[in-house]
Design an enzyme around this catalytic site. Structure first.
Site, mmCIF file in Angstrom:
data_model
loop_
_atom_site.group_PDB
_atom_site.id
_atom_site.type_symbol
_atom_site.label_atom_id
_atom_site.label_comp_id
_atom_site.label_asym_id
_atom_site.label_seq_id
_atom_site.Cartn_x
_atom_site.Cartn_y
_atom_site.Cartn_z
ATOM 1 C CE1 TYR A 110 -4.136 1.852 0.319
ATOM 2 C CE2 TYR A 110 -2.665 3.407 1.398
ATOM 3 C CZ TYR A 110 -3.865 3.130 0.784
ATOM 4 O OH TYR A 110 -4.802 4.124 0.614
ATOM 5 C CD GLN A 167 -11.752 2.103 -0.909
ATOM 6 O OE1 GLN A 167 -11.933 2.154 0.304
ATOM 7 N NE2 GLN A 167 -11.640 3.196 -1.661
ATOM 8 C CG ASN A 190 -6.226 6.744 5.717
ATOM 9 O OD1 ASN A 190 -6.457 5.550 5.907
ATOM 10 N ND2 ASN A 190 -6.891 7.456 4.824
ATOM 11 C CB SER A 213 5.470 10.498 11.485
ATOM 12 O OG SER A 213 6.861 10.361 11.347
ATOM 13 C CD GLN A 235 9.647 12.352 11.110
ATOM 14 O OE1 GLN A 235 8.724 11.557 11.225
ATOM 15 N NE2 GLN A 235 10.425 12.383 10.043
ATOM 16 C CG HIS A 238 5.114 12.891 8.078
ATOM 17 N ND1 HIS A 238 4.946 12.400 6.818
ATOM 18 C CD2 HIS A 238 6.445 12.774 8.342
ATOM 19 C CE1 HIS A 238 6.105 12.000 6.330
ATOM 20 N NE2 HIS A 238 7.026 12.213 7.235
ATOM 21 C CD GLU A 301 7.872 6.402 12.191
ATOM 22 O OE1 GLU A 301 7.656 5.982 11.032
ATOM 23 O OE2 GLU A 301 7.323 7.429 12.651
ATOM 24 C CG HIS A 302 11.930 8.370 12.464
ATOM 25 N ND1 HIS A 302 10.600 8.739 12.378
ATOM 26 C CD2 HIS A 302 12.246 7.762 11.294
ATOM 27 C CE1 HIS A 302 10.124 8.375 11.203
ATOM 28 N NE2 HIS A 302 11.090 7.771 10.521
ATOM 29 C CG ASP A 335 11.862 10.454 6.201
ATOM 30 O OD1 ASP A 335 11.569 9.462 6.889
ATOM 31 O OD2 ASP A 335 11.652 11.624 6.564
ATOM 32 C CD GLU A 389 3.518 -32.427 26.051
ATOM 33 O OE1 GLU A 389 2.929 -32.789 24.994
ATOM 34 O OE2 GLU A 389 4.281 -31.440 26.106
ATOM 35 C CG HIS A 394 1.230 -36.847 20.361
ATOM 36 N ND1 HIS A 394 -0.117 -36.651 20.300
ATOM 37 C CD2 HIS A 394 1.798 -35.764 19.773
ATOM 38 C CE1 HIS A 394 -0.365 -35.503 19.705
ATOM 39 N NE2 HIS A 394 0.784 -34.936 19.369
#
Length: 406
Positions: A110, A167, A190, A213, A235, A238, A301-302, A335, A389, A394
């Site tokens: 995506y 979708q 998003n 971000s 940042q 964003h 994140e960064h 980036d 067990e 088994h």
């Protein structure tokens, strides 16, 4: 210093669930309707070769050159990662076993196309998949710009679909007549895209649930305040919900950065988003040890380290999406073009995973091959453990090979 919690949006969850259910039930017709409603266009067909050629033709020479150079750098980094993805064989202690690293068959990438279309995300998602050996790569991107189309093509996409939103995620997860089902979906988006990825996880694999971000900068008085301010604003622009933290070892650093921020904000063509995010920025003045502790707790994140002892500090940082060591290692290079991936964990997920890489597209599969002598060495152990067990069948499966039980 804290992290803003992610609060569930029940209305959004319901809306996304309805879209996914509709796409599952009606396929391309539903995708068409949502694409027309949200993006003002219809169609689930992949871009035709002539449309891709037109995108190349419409791009100025410098942008095309830059995309090619960025793609080459990202690919070189991905190929270096592949060197660590080796199959192995273990022989000894009566066993013959190993792992085989195999690419998954198909991936959906995506690529955002909203307020700021991100051709760089096409490079960052498609190239590692191709380098890993994925044979079929679908790119979904709403209202694709020529730069995004060119980036996806250069990166090696099998097809480019001009659709987005929940979708698109649903179509890739379940498949339609026109859109093939994929085994894994990656890439940022998003809130609707992220929620759709969360809801289809299990039907397909996903990379992560990326949120707004984030950037944390740890700085001492050797850092350049104007560069710190510029990185924070990069940042903040964003998203109004972007989270930025400045952890300084000196009060004067905070004061100087604050002055630079105001000057640089007024120079931006549109200050609304960045200013809104910066209002919620968090600052703290602590010693170096406390700064590292804060970073490891927040897991941003960064994470930028702009300090004299950046190398030593880096060795103690354990939780982040991507780390930028020293004043010249600007986050903006990550980036776009330095090589490491910019699709990174947010919301604290940096505590347990890193950014997108070739490893996300490889399945680590184990194998076992024993002859009779090797098997007889371990079958009694398996039989005893099965009885511990309480799993009689088994135990009998192991015992049959030892004693040919009836």
């Amino acid at each position: 210093m804290t992290r803003k919690p992610r609060l569930p949006d029940r209305a959004l969850q319901t809306q996304v669930r309805d879209i996914i259910d509709d796409v599952r039930a009606r396929g391309d017709a539903a995708v068409d309707e949502y694409t027309l409603r949200f993006d003002g266009r219809k169609g689930t067909d992949a871009l035709k070769p002539q449309e891709i050629r037109d995108a190349f033709s419409s791009l100025d020479r410098q942008t095309l050159t830059d995309l090619k150079e960025a793609a080459a750098r990202i690919e070189a980094f991905a190929r270096s990662q592949m060197q660590a993805a080796e199959s192995l064989r273990l022989s000894g202690s009566g066993t013959g076993s190993g792992t085989t690293m195999l690419p998954i068959n198909s991936v959906g990438c995506y690529v955002p196309g909203g307020r700021y279309p991100l051709p760089s995300s096409a490079l960052m998602s498609v190239i590692p998949a191709r380098v890993a050996g994925v044979a079929d790569i679908t790119v979904c991107t709403p209202k694709p710009t020529p730069a995004t189309v060119v980036a996806a093509s250069l990166a090696g996409a099998t097809r480019i679909l001009p659709i987005g939103g929940a979708q698109a995620i649903a179509a890739m997860a379940y498949g339609t007549a026109d859109i093939p089902r994929v085994e894994k979906i990656v890439g940022p988006g998003n809130a609707y895209v992220t929620e759709a990825k969360r809801q289809v996880f299990g039907e397909v694999d996903i990379d992560m649930l990326a949120g707004p971000s984030e950037l944390m900068i740890i700085a001492d008085n050797s850092a350049e305040p104007s560069c710190i301010a510029a990185d924070l604003l990069a940042q903040a622009e964003h998203d109004e919900d972007a989270q930025v933290w400045l952890v300084a070892t000196d009060d004067e650093v905070i004061s100087e950065v604050t002055r630079c921020l105001e000057r640089q904000l007024t120079a931006l063509p549109d200050t609304r988003v960045a200013r809104s995010a910066m209002v919620k920025a968090q600052v703290s003045v602590v010693d170096t040890d406390s700064a590292v502790t804060i970073a490891n707790r927040i897991a941003p994140e960064h994470l930028e380290l702009q300090a004299r002892n950046a190398e030593a500090m880096a060795a103690r940082c354990r939780a982040y999406g991507s780390l930028f060591i020293g004043a010249w290692s600007a986050e903006v290079l990550g980036d776009y073009c330095a090589g490491p991936n910019h699709i990174l964990p947010t919301g604290g997920a940096g505590a347990y995973r890193g950014g997108l890489s070739v490893m996300d597209f490889l399945a680590v599969r184990t194998w076992l091959r024993l002859d009779e002598r090797q098997a007889r060495e371990v079958l009694p152990l398996a039989e005893r453990l099965a009885r511990v067990e309480g799993l009689d069948a088994h135990a009998k499966a192991a015992g049959r090979r030892l004693r040919q039980d009836p």
